[in-house]
Enzyme design. Structure first.
Site, PDB file in Angstrom:
ATOM      1  NE  ARG A  67      -3.887  -1.689   2.587  1.00  0.00           N
ATOM      2  CZ  ARG A  67      -4.990  -1.972   1.890  1.00  0.00           C
ATOM      3  NH1 ARG A  67      -5.369  -1.208   0.903  1.00  0.00           N
ATOM      4  NH2 ARG A  67      -5.703  -3.030   2.183  1.00  0.00           N
ATOM      5  NE  ARG A  93      -6.751  -1.169  -4.183  1.00  0.00           N
ATOM      6  CZ  ARG A  93      -6.807  -2.486  -4.123  1.00  0.00           C
ATOM      7  NH1 ARG A  93      -7.791  -3.139  -4.709  1.00  0.00           N
ATOM      8  NH2 ARG A  93      -5.896  -3.152  -3.465  1.00  0.00           N
ATOM      9  CG  LEU A  95      -6.988   5.926   0.134  1.00  0.00           C
ATOM     10  CD1 LEU A  95      -7.641   7.289  -0.078  1.00  0.00           C
ATOM     11  CD2 LEU A  95      -5.818   5.730  -0.812  1.00  0.00           C
ATOM     12  CG  ASN A 109     -15.684   7.781   0.742  1.00  0.00           C
ATOM     13  OD1 ASN A 109     -15.601   7.562  -0.473  1.00  0.00           O
ATOM     14  ND2 ASN A 109     -16.075   6.853   1.603  1.00  0.00           N
ATOM     15  CG  HIS A 111     -20.083   4.108   2.759  1.00  0.00           C
ATOM     16  ND1 HIS A 111     -19.212   3.148   2.278  1.00  0.00           N
ATOM     17  CD2 HIS A 111     -20.944   3.454   3.568  1.00  0.00           C
ATOM     18  CE1 HIS A 111     -19.539   1.972   2.789  1.00  0.00           C
ATOM     19  NE2 HIS A 111     -20.584   2.132   3.577  1.00  0.00           N
TER      20      HIS A 111
HETATM   21  C1  GAR Z   1     -21.269   4.404  -5.513  1.00  0.00           C
HETATM   22  O1  GAR Z   1     -22.495   3.799  -5.144  1.00  0.00           O
HETATM   23  C2  GAR Z   1     -20.470   4.771  -4.286  1.00  0.00           C
HETATM   24  O2  GAR Z   1     -21.253   5.215  -3.208  1.00  0.00           O
HETATM   25  C3  GAR Z   1     -19.822   3.455  -3.967  1.00  0.00           C
HETATM   26  O3  GAR Z   1     -19.448   2.934  -5.212  1.00  0.00           O
HETATM   27  C4  GAR Z   1     -20.361   3.388  -6.211  1.00  0.00           C
HETATM   28  C5  GAR Z   1     -19.555   4.029  -7.319  1.00  0.00           C
HETATM   29  O4  GAR Z   1     -20.360   4.369  -8.417  1.00  0.00           O
HETATM   30  N1  GAR Z   1     -18.698   3.646  -3.095  1.00  0.00           N
HETATM   31  C6  GAR Z   1     -18.308   2.765  -2.200  1.00  0.00           C
HETATM   32  O5  GAR Z   1     -18.847   1.701  -2.036  1.00  0.00           O
HETATM   33  C7  GAR Z   1     -17.101   3.194  -1.399  1.00  0.00           C
HETATM   34  N2  GAR Z   1     -16.796   2.213  -0.399  1.00  0.00           N
HETATM   35  P1  GAR Z   1     -19.837   5.416  -9.491  1.00  0.00           P
HETATM   36  O6  GAR Z   1     -18.471   4.937  -9.963  1.00  0.00           O
HETATM   37  O7  GAR Z   1     -20.863   5.324 -10.594  1.00  0.00           O
HETATM   38  O8  GAR Z   1     -19.804   6.763  -8.841  1.00  0.00           O
END
Ligand code: GAR
Length: 198
Positions: A67, A93, A95, A109, A111
C-alpha cells in the site's frame, strides 16, 4: 475569482464523479482539476476526458498489496495539480492513515449507507437482509478509520417490498448524485453543516 481546485478519485463508472464535475460550472466556487483512477479500465476516465478534465491512472495491481508504494505513486499526480479538496467517488481502495493525513480536513468520500451503519462492502444487501425500513448514502470527511469521519450529508431512501440489492443500489445512486454535489458546494464555501436529503 480564483476557484477552489477539486481532484476526484474513481475506480469504476464514475457516475458520482460526473455529477460532481457537471455541478462545478457558473458561479460554483470550485472547478475539477483532475480525475484519477486506479484502473485503466475505469469507465469514468473517458467521461472525464469528454468533459475536458485532466485524467491520470495509477494501477494498484503492480504493487501487489504494498500500500505504501502504491500510495507514493498515487500521491504524485494529486500533488502535481495542488488540489484544495480531494473527493473519493467510488474509489475502491482502502487508503492508509499516512496518505489520508496529508489531506486532513479536505478529503471527502461518498458511501452507500446511512453511516455509521454498514461500513465496508455489500451495503445494500446487508440493509435488506437486516430488514431495515430505510437505507441511503452518506458523504463524510475522510479520516484514518474506514468509512468514518465527520458526516457532511446524508440522503435517506426507503427500502421497498421486493427490493433487490440491485434495485436498491440504483435508487440510492440517484440520491448520491444529488447529495455529493450539494455537500461539495457547501464544503468549498467553508460550511460543514450536514446536508440532509430529501
Ligand atoms: C457508488 O455507489 C459509491 O457510493 C460506492 O461505489 C459506487 C460508485 O459508483 N462507493 C463505495 O462503495 C465506497 N466504499 P460510481 O463509480 O458510478 O460513482
Amino acid at each position: 475569482m480564483s476557484h477552489k481546485r477539486v481532484a476526484i478519485l474513481i475506480s469504476g463508472g464514475g457516475s458520482n464523479m460526473v455529477s460532481l464535475v457537471d455541478s462545478m460550472i457558473g458561479d460554483h466556487p470550485a472547478r475539477p482539476c483532475l480525475v484519477l483512477a486506479n484502473d485503466a479500465a475505469a469507465g469514468g476516465l473517458q467521461k472525464a476526458a469528454d468533459r475536458g478534465v485532466q485524467t491520470a491512472i495509477v494501477d494498484h495491481r503492480p504493487f501487489k498489496g504494498d500500500r505504501a508504494a502504491f500510495e507514493a505513486e498515487l500521491l504524485k499526480p494529486i500533488l502535481d495539480v495542488q488540489p484544495d479538496v480531494v473527493c473519493l467517488a467510488g474509489f475502491m481502495r482502502v487508503l492508509t492513515g499516512d496518505f489520508v493525513s496529508q489531506f486532513q480536513g479536505r478529503m471527502l468520500n461518498i458511501h452507500p449507507s446511512l453511516l455509521p451503519k454498514y461500513k465496508g462492502l455489500n451495503t445494500h444487501a446487508r440493509a435488506i437482509e437486516a430488514g431495515d425500513a430505510e437505507h441511503g448514502c452518506t458523504v463524510h470527511e475522510v479520516t484514518a478509520a474506514l468509512d468514518d469521519g465527520p458526516i457532511l450529508g446524508q440522503a435517506r431512501v426507503p427500502i421497498e417490498i421486493g427490493d433487490t440489492p440491485e434495485t436498491l443500489a440504483g435508487r440510492v445512486l440517484g440520491y448520491e448524485h444529488q447529495l455529493y454535489p450539494a455537500v461539495l458546494r457547501r464544503f468549498v464555501c467553508g460550511d460543514k453543516t450536514p446536508v440532509l436529503l430529501p
